[in-house]
Design a protein around this motif. Structure first.
Motif, PDB file in Angstrom:
ATOM      1  N   GLU A 156       4.502  21.778 -19.049  1.00  0.00           N
ATOM      2  CA  GLU A 156       4.321  20.326 -19.057  1.00  0.00           C
ATOM      3  C   GLU A 156       5.656  19.664 -19.386  1.00  0.00           C
ATOM      4  OE1 GLU A 156       1.583  19.068 -21.971  1.00  0.00           O
ATOM      5  OE2 GLU A 156       1.712  16.952 -21.448  1.00  0.00           O
ATOM      6  N   PHE A 206       1.630  12.275  -9.708  1.00  0.00           N
ATOM      7  CA  PHE A 206       0.962  13.574  -9.669  1.00  0.00           C
ATOM      8  C   PHE A 206       1.958  14.721  -9.639  1.00  0.00           C
ATOM      9  CE2 PHE A 206      -2.945  11.546  -7.577  1.00  0.00           C
ATOM     10  CZ  PHE A 206      -3.414  11.201  -8.827  1.00  0.00           C
ATOM     11  N   ALA A 265       4.446  22.862  -5.747  1.00  0.00           N
ATOM     12  CA  ALA A 265       3.286  23.635  -6.179  1.00  0.00           C
ATOM     13  C   ALA A 265       2.433  24.074  -5.001  1.00  0.00           C
ATOM     14  CB  ALA A 265       2.456  22.813  -7.168  1.00  0.00           C
ATOM     15  N   ILE A 267      -4.134   0.565   9.377  1.00  0.00           N
ATOM     16  CA  ILE A 267      -3.189   1.219   8.467  1.00  0.00           C
ATOM     17  C   ILE A 267      -3.605   0.994   7.022  1.00  0.00           C
ATOM     18  CG2 ILE A 267      -0.786   1.232   7.696  1.00  0.00           C
ATOM     19  CD1 ILE A 267      -0.001   0.433  10.525  1.00  0.00           C
ATOM     20  N   ASP A 268      -4.035  -0.210   6.756  1.00  0.00           N
ATOM     21  CA  ASP A 268      -4.452  -0.562   5.404  1.00  0.00           C
ATOM     22  C   ASP A 268      -5.592   0.334   4.936  1.00  0.00           C
ATOM     23  OD1 ASP A 268      -4.130  -1.987   3.185  1.00  0.00           O
ATOM     24  OD2 ASP A 268      -4.849  -3.890   3.981  1.00  0.00           O
ATOM     25  N   LYS A 285      -7.051  15.324  -7.143  1.00  0.00           N
ATOM     26  CA  LYS A 285      -6.384  15.601  -8.406  1.00  0.00           C
ATOM     27  C   LYS A 285      -7.405  15.757  -9.536  1.00  0.00           C
ATOM     28  CE  LYS A 285      -3.089  15.825 -11.474  1.00  0.00           C
ATOM     29  NZ  LYS A 285      -2.272  17.027 -11.603  1.00  0.00           N
ATOM     30  N   LEU A 322      -6.487  11.537  -2.552  1.00  0.00           N
ATOM     31  CA  LEU A 322      -5.446  12.100  -3.418  1.00  0.00           C
ATOM     32  C   LEU A 322      -5.909  12.099  -4.867  1.00  0.00           C
ATOM     33  CD1 LEU A 322      -2.434  13.037  -2.965  1.00  0.00           C
ATOM     34  CD2 LEU A 322      -1.796  10.787  -3.795  1.00  0.00           C
ATOM     35  N   ILE A 323      -6.461  10.985  -5.299  1.00  0.00           N
ATOM     36  CA  ILE A 323      -6.911  10.874  -6.688  1.00  0.00           C
ATOM     37  C   ILE A 323      -8.123  11.767  -6.930  1.00  0.00           C
ATOM     38  CG2 ILE A 323      -7.882   9.280  -8.368  1.00  0.00           C
ATOM     39  CD1 ILE A 323      -6.111   7.109  -7.110  1.00  0.00           C
ATOM     40  N   PRO A 340       4.873  15.403 -13.623  1.00  0.00           N
ATOM     41  CA  PRO A 340       4.859  15.815 -15.029  1.00  0.00           C
ATOM     42  C   PRO A 340       4.935  17.313 -15.267  1.00  0.00           C
ATOM     43  CG  PRO A 340       2.648  15.324 -14.338  1.00  0.00           C
ATOM     44  CD  PRO A 340       3.523  15.073 -13.158  1.00  0.00           C
ATOM     45  N   GLU A 341       5.558  18.079 -14.401  1.00  0.00           N
ATOM     46  CA  GLU A 341       5.633  19.518 -14.628  1.00  0.00           C
ATOM     47  C   GLU A 341       7.052  20.029 -14.398  1.00  0.00           C
ATOM     48  OE1 GLU A 341       2.763  21.583 -12.314  1.00  0.00           O
ATOM     49  OE2 GLU A 341       1.058  20.749 -13.396  1.00  0.00           O
ATOM     50  N   TRP A 342       7.422  20.985 -15.235  1.00  0.00           N
ATOM     51  CA  TRP A 342       8.637  21.741 -15.047  1.00  0.00           C
ATOM     52  C   TRP A 342       8.268  23.180 -14.746  1.00  0.00           C
ATOM     53  CZ3 TRP A 342      12.779  19.336 -13.993  1.00  0.00           C
ATOM     54  CH2 TRP A 342      13.265  18.258 -14.724  1.00  0.00           C
ATOM     55  N   ILE A 381      -6.346   7.647   2.008  1.00  0.00           N
ATOM     56  CA  ILE A 381      -5.448   8.721   1.571  1.00  0.00           C
ATOM     57  C   ILE A 381      -5.291   8.705   0.054  1.00  0.00           C
ATOM     58  CG2 ILE A 381      -3.045   9.495   1.622  1.00  0.00           C
ATOM     59  CD1 ILE A 381      -2.959   8.698   4.544  1.00  0.00           C
ATOM     60  N   ILE A 382      -5.065   7.520  -0.496  1.00  0.00           N
ATOM     61  CA  ILE A 382      -4.914   7.403  -1.950  1.00  0.00           C
ATOM     62  C   ILE A 382      -6.205   7.822  -2.646  1.00  0.00           C
ATOM     63  CG2 ILE A 382      -4.566   5.748  -3.808  1.00  0.00           C
ATOM     64  CD1 ILE A 382      -2.663   4.266  -1.941  1.00  0.00           C
ATOM     65  N   VAL A 410       0.838  -1.203   0.000  1.00  0.00           N
ATOM     66  CA  VAL A 410       0.000   0.000   0.000  1.00  0.00           C
ATOM     67  C   VAL A 410       0.869   1.248   0.000  1.00  0.00           C
ATOM     68  CG1 VAL A 410      -1.647   1.309   1.356  1.00  0.00           C
ATOM     69  CG2 VAL A 410      -1.986  -1.122   1.030  1.00  0.00           C
ATOM     70  N   MET A 467      -4.517   4.122   4.604  1.00  0.00           N
ATOM     71  CA  MET A 467      -3.719   4.389   3.414  1.00  0.00           C
ATOM     72  C   MET A 467      -4.579   4.361   2.160  1.00  0.00           C
ATOM     73  SD  MET A 467      -0.671   5.040   4.355  1.00  0.00           S
ATOM     74  CE  MET A 467       0.390   4.764   2.977  1.00  0.00           C
ATOM     75  N   CYS A 468      -5.538   3.443   2.118  1.00  0.00           N
ATOM     76  CA  CYS A 468      -6.444   3.410   0.965  1.00  0.00           C
ATOM     77  C   CYS A 468      -7.265   4.691   0.897  1.00  0.00           C
ATOM     78  CB  CYS A 468      -7.358   2.193   1.048  1.00  0.00           C
ATOM     79  SG  CYS A 468      -6.523   0.667   0.625  1.00  0.00           S
TER      80      CYS A 468
END
Lengths: 229, 147
Positions: B144, A72, B47, B11-12, B26, B22-23, A75-77, B18-19, A61, B15-16
């Motif tokens: 990019e 994530f 950033a 924990i398992d 994004k 995160l996705i 991919p940026e500069w 969090i992921i 995990v 963490m899942c």
């Protein structure tokens, strides 16, 4: 596989009699002080070591987590650029503060104006200028004018700027060279970035972005300053 | 068997989660994202530690109405807050700087410019002008990453 010695089955004819006579004593001798746990997990741990499954689970995990994070963030500069500031009024105090080193060379500032070929039309689809292929393709869609000189293809301007910082002593020249980039309003942002990328590839570190230039007329003398470090 | 509590499932699951967030985060930020210009060179920057000025085209997916920027219809955001003109852009930059970087001089404010590659420079120039008026000395231009 060395475990506790176990009783082998006795097949002699006198076994039942001997078992009946000494069963109590033999059983007491073989039995441990505590009752032995006989669950499967304990048996497994005795023969194959600790259970690795939870650790592998958590590690996998965490691995996925860092892979996702890298995907994530990756991919940026970022191209650092200074912001042109209006020139500060010159005062004796500021002159004294900036001229502490009598051997310091004054920075060489060049103003590069970017325009589009056929600039009368608004920004539209045009072949993108790429600094990485500038030498071969010519970057003919974007013209560059250095310090008000006649505009040339952007690739040629990049080569002339790169020549200033190439060769022996180039690093010192690169530190003193300042480029003020003034694209015309109809130049596509991708072309500005391509030119900025070309400057960075050429070793120019101090590049500033100025206000948009006129679409046709190249800029004259620099009227803006880049921030001093 | 051990007498302690087995925290492995905890924990398992954490963490899942969090992921997952995160996705989702994004994907949500991509809704107003811009198509960055490609670049094969540059430096990495954090950033999350800069004030982000995003300039998107009018056809980008967003509920915010585009406004006129240098003769081009575009959307401008400062850390996700829309700005309609350069005056709003300046005030948003100042407010965001005070909120996120209290006590830091505007000259040292980390600013990131994320502009759509198809936009003309006239639509992006107001962002540089606003930075110049506020005394911001430098910005990072987001591109990019290309090989």
């Amino acid at each position: 596989m060395s475990g506790t010695p176990r009783a082998q089955p006795d097949t002699t004819p006198s076994a039942p009699a001997r078992r009946a006579a000494g069963s109590t004593a033999a059983h007491a001798a073989r039995r441990p002080a505590r009752l032995r746990r006989r669950d499967a997990l304990h048996h497994h741990s005795l023969h194959f070591g600790p259970n690795m499954t939870p650790m592998v689970d958590v590690v996998m995990v965490i691995l996925v987590f860092f892979m996702a994070s890298a995907a994530f963030l990756g991919p940026e500069w970022f191209l650092p650029s200074l912001i042109a500031q209006p020139p500060a009024p010159a005062s004796p105090a500021s002159k004294a503060a900036t001229s502490t080193d009598p051997f310091a060379l004054a920075p060489v500032q060049k103003v590069i104006t970017l325009t589009r070929r056929g600039a009368a039309s608004p920004a539209g689809p045009s072949p993108p200028f790429s600094s990485s292929t500038a030498a071969s393709a010519g970057g003919a869609s974007v013209l560059a004018s250095i310090d008000g000189a006649p505009a040339v293809p952007a690739a040629e301007a990049l080569q002339s700027i790169t020549a200033l910082v190439a060769g022996p002593g180039g690093s010192a020249a690169a530190e003193k060279l300042e480029i003020l980039l003034r694209p015309a309003g109809n130049v596509a942002w991708r072309d500005v970035i391509a030119f900025r990328e070309g400057l960075k590839r050429g070793g120019v570190t101090r590049v500033g972005m100025g206000p948009a230039a006129a679409d046709r007329a190249p800029a004259g003398a620099p009227d803006l300053d880049l921030p001093r470090r | 068997m051990s007498d302690s509590i087995n925290v492995t499932p905890l924990i398992d699951v954490v963490m899942c989660l969090i992921i997952f967030f995160l996705i989702v985060g994004k994907l949500a930020s991509d809704a107003s994202a811009v198509r960055l210009a490609p670049s094969g060179i540059g430096r990495s920057a954090d950033a999350g530690r800069a004030v982000v000025v995003a300039i998107a085209t009018a056809d980008s997916p967003s509920s915010v109405a585009p406004s006129d920027w240098g003769g081009t219809r575009a959307r401008v955001f400062v850390d996700g807050q829309p700005a309609k003109n350069i005056a709003e852009l300046e005030s948003l930059l100042r407010e965001t700087a005070q909120r996120r970087f209290p006590g830091r001089a505007l000259a040292e404010l980390p600013v990131q410019i994320r502009a759509d590659r198809e936009l003309p420079f006239a639509a992006i120039d107001p962002a540089f002008q606003a930075c110049s008026r506020l005394g911001i000395l430098g910005v990072n231009l987001a591109t990019e990453r290309t090989p």
